[in-house]
Design an enzyme around this catalytic site. Structure first.
Site, mmCIF file in Angstrom:
data_model
loop_
_atom_site.group_PDB
_atom_site.id
_atom_site.type_symbol
_atom_site.label_atom_id
_atom_site.label_comp_id
_atom_site.label_asym_id
_atom_site.label_seq_id
_atom_site.Cartn_x
_atom_site.Cartn_y
_atom_site.Cartn_z
ATOM 1 C CG ASN A 173 -1.817 1.168 1.306
ATOM 2 O OD1 ASN A 173 -1.406 2.290 1.011
ATOM 3 N ND2 ASN A 173 -3.057 0.961 1.688
ATOM 4 C CG ASP A 223 -2.980 4.707 0.667
ATOM 5 O OD1 ASP A 223 -3.058 4.557 -0.563
ATOM 6 O OD2 ASP A 223 -3.822 4.254 1.466
ATOM 7 C CG HIS A 224 1.156 6.298 4.690
ATOM 8 N ND1 HIS A 224 0.152 7.230 4.888
ATOM 9 C CD2 HIS A 224 0.758 5.180 5.345
ATOM 10 C CE1 HIS A 224 -0.787 6.706 5.647
ATOM 11 N NE2 HIS A 224 -0.446 5.462 5.936
ATOM 12 N NE ARG A 240 6.896 21.744 2.984
ATOM 13 C CZ ARG A 240 8.162 22.119 2.998
ATOM 14 N NH1 ARG A 240 8.790 22.382 1.887
ATOM 15 N NH2 ARG A 240 8.797 22.220 4.133
ATOM 16 C CG HIS A 284 -8.130 4.177 1.063
ATOM 17 N ND1 HIS A 284 -8.307 4.004 2.424
ATOM 18 C CD2 HIS A 284 -9.352 4.543 0.583
ATOM 19 C CE1 HIS A 284 -9.563 4.262 2.749
ATOM 20 N NE2 HIS A 284 -10.220 4.613 1.641
ATOM 21 N NE ARG A 336 -7.346 11.422 5.532
ATOM 22 C CZ ARG A 336 -7.782 10.771 6.613
ATOM 23 N NH1 ARG A 336 -6.968 9.959 7.250
ATOM 24 N NH2 ARG A 336 -8.990 10.939 7.068
ATOM 25 C CG HIS A 337 -3.438 9.148 1.449
ATOM 26 N ND1 HIS A 337 -4.316 8.437 0.669
ATOM 27 C CD2 HIS A 337 -3.591 8.676 2.719
ATOM 28 C CE1 HIS A 337 -4.956 7.570 1.424
ATOM 29 N NE2 HIS A 337 -4.566 7.694 2.673
ATOM 30 C CD GLU A 356 -7.115 -0.019 1.529
ATOM 31 O OE1 GLU A 356 -7.375 0.990 2.195
ATOM 32 O OE2 GLU A 356 -6.097 -0.696 1.663
ATOM 33 C CB THR A 358 -5.247 4.302 9.398
ATOM 34 O OG1 THR A 358 -5.205 3.256 8.419
ATOM 35 C CG2 THR A 358 -5.312 3.683 10.786
ATOM 36 C CB THR A 359 -9.216 1.610 7.336
ATOM 37 O OG1 THR A 359 -8.744 2.168 6.124
ATOM 38 C CG2 THR A 359 -10.588 1.015 7.142
ATOM 39 C CD GLU A 365 -7.101 -6.111 3.184
ATOM 40 O OE1 GLU A 365 -7.368 -5.675 2.042
ATOM 41 O OE2 GLU A 365 -6.348 -5.518 3.982
ATOM 42 C CG HIS A 389 -5.462 -2.062 9.241
ATOM 43 N ND1 HIS A 389 -4.993 -1.406 10.340
ATOM 44 C CD2 HIS A 389 -6.082 -1.127 8.489
ATOM 45 C CE1 HIS A 389 -5.329 -0.131 10.271
ATOM 46 N NE2 HIS A 389 -5.987 0.068 9.149
ATOM 47 N N GLY A 390 -1.999 -3.033 9.963
ATOM 48 C CA GLY A 390 -1.153 -3.052 11.152
ATOM 49 C C GLY A 390 -0.023 -4.070 11.100
ATOM 50 N N GLY A 410 1.113 -1.479 4.388
ATOM 51 C CA GLY A 410 1.453 -0.119 3.971
ATOM 52 C C GLY A 410 2.427 0.571 4.881
ATOM 53 C CG HIS A 411 2.482 3.299 8.985
ATOM 54 N ND1 HIS A 411 3.309 3.032 10.047
ATOM 55 C CD2 HIS A 411 2.416 4.649 8.892
ATOM 56 C CE1 HIS A 411 3.711 4.167 10.581
ATOM 57 N NE2 HIS A 411 3.180 5.163 9.900
HETATM 58 N N1 PXP Z 1 -5.806 -3.080 4.307
HETATM 59 C C1 PXP Z 1 -6.743 -2.114 4.400
HETATM 60 C C2 PXP Z 1 -8.132 -2.466 4.001
HETATM 61 C C3 PXP Z 1 -6.423 -0.820 4.827
HETATM 62 O O1 PXP Z 1 -7.380 0.116 4.919
HETATM 63 C C4 PXP Z 1 -5.081 -0.517 5.120
HETATM 64 C C5 PXP Z 1 -4.716 0.871 5.523
HETATM 65 O O2 PXP Z 1 -4.832 1.727 4.433
HETATM 66 C C6 PXP Z 1 -4.133 -1.546 4.987
HETATM 67 C C7 PXP Z 1 -4.526 -2.816 4.616
HETATM 68 C C8 PXP Z 1 -2.697 -1.298 5.300
HETATM 69 O O3 PXP Z 1 -2.565 -1.070 6.662
HETATM 70 P P1 PXP Z 1 -1.162 -0.610 7.244
HETATM 71 O O4 PXP Z 1 -0.857 0.712 6.646
HETATM 72 O O5 PXP Z 1 -1.411 -0.565 8.720
HETATM 73 O O6 PXP Z 1 -0.172 -1.663 6.833
#
Ligand code: PXP
Length: 245
Positions: A9, A11-12, A20, A45, A51-52, A72, A102-103, A153, A193-194, A215-216
């Site tokens: 992911n 996004d970040h 910026r 996403h 926002r991103h 997403e 976040t979600t 998921e 997630h996480g 992602g993160h």
């Molecule tokens: N899966 C879903 C459905 C999410 O919403 C997210 C966060 O955008 C992720 C996975 C990734 O989560 P993380 O950034 O905590 O790895």
């Protein structure tokens, strides 16, 4: 069962750019580097508040991601409209709140009603694989199958946040049971997630999944060591700890 595919992911990467409101770093470039390093799915996403990730990113990623693009998204008519026009390979429907960082939590499929059913139908009509981001809750899993979802998921946030050994074991047991039920109902099982370089091991030793969406943690490491190295290191952990039986 083969080794889970890594979905990165990105996004970040866009979060840094939007800090910026400039042109760098470009998530499209990040997607290319992640793919070269072994990512088999690229996830973004497109949030309603933008926002991103921006519309331009989704359009360009559709043209440049040659593996699999997973969009997403909330099940809003605007975003579903963008998805059916863009046609990513997969759409993962998530709940979305403006104030969240976040979600939070999974989709409530039981209470999704007609809007969710219509969203799923519109996406499927265009040949888009539909995945629902849900808690590993048996009622939610059965409702997802009833709605015609191709995949679920499973939300790994509670596992990632569990602090005691007992809590970790409880969350893993829920995920294992949920995955079994989803598979029994004919759905593909993804998870995310996480997840981090530390907690991925315990998850993989317990559960079989098709795709891991992270992602993160990967983007955080990429900021320090580079995108390709960060993705490659996660791929190596997935290969090392996957239960393939
Ligand atoms: N899966 C879903 C459905 C999410 O919403 C997210 C966060 O955008 C992720 C996975 C990734 O989560 P993380 O950034 O905590 O790895």
């Amino acid at each position: 069962m083969s080794i889970p595919k890594l979905g990165v992911n990105i996004d970040h990467v866009a979060t840094i750019r939007q800090a910026r409101r400039t042109f760098e770093p470009d998530p499209v470039a990040a997607a290319a580097l992640a793919t070269l390093a072994g990512a088999e799915v690229i996830t973004v996403h497109l949030r309603e508040d933008r926002r991103h990730i921006q519309d331009r990113d989704v359009a360009l990623l559709k043209q440049t991601v040659f593996s699999k693009l997973n969009l997403e998204m909330a099940c809003s008519s605007e975003i579903v409209g963008i998805a059916v026009r863009t046609r990513p390979e997969q759409a993962t429907l998530v709940p979305e709140k403006r104030q969240e960082v976040t979600t939070e939590g999974g989709l409530d499929v039981l209470k999704g009603g007609r809007p969710l059913a219509q969203g799923v139908r519109r996406l499927k009509e265009k040949g888009i694989i539909v995945s629902l981001f849900i808690a590993p809750d048996l009622a939610q899993i059965r409702a997802s199958a009833d709605l015609g979802a191709d995949a679920v998921e499973l939300h790994t946030g509670p596992y990632a946040n569990a602090r005691s050994g007992r809590a970790v074991a409880r969350e893993l047991a829920r995920l294992v049971k949920g995955a079994e039920e989803a598979r029994r109902l004919g759905m593909t099982v993804n998870a995310g997630h996480g997840l981090t370089y530390v907690n991925i091991r315990g998850l993989l030793l317990a559960i079989r999944v098709e795709e891991l969406h992270i992602g993160h943690s990967i983007i955080s490491r990429a900021v320090l060591v580079g995108m390709e190295r960060a993705v490659r290191e996660m791929c190596e952990l997935i290969e090392k700890f996957s239960c393939t039986q």
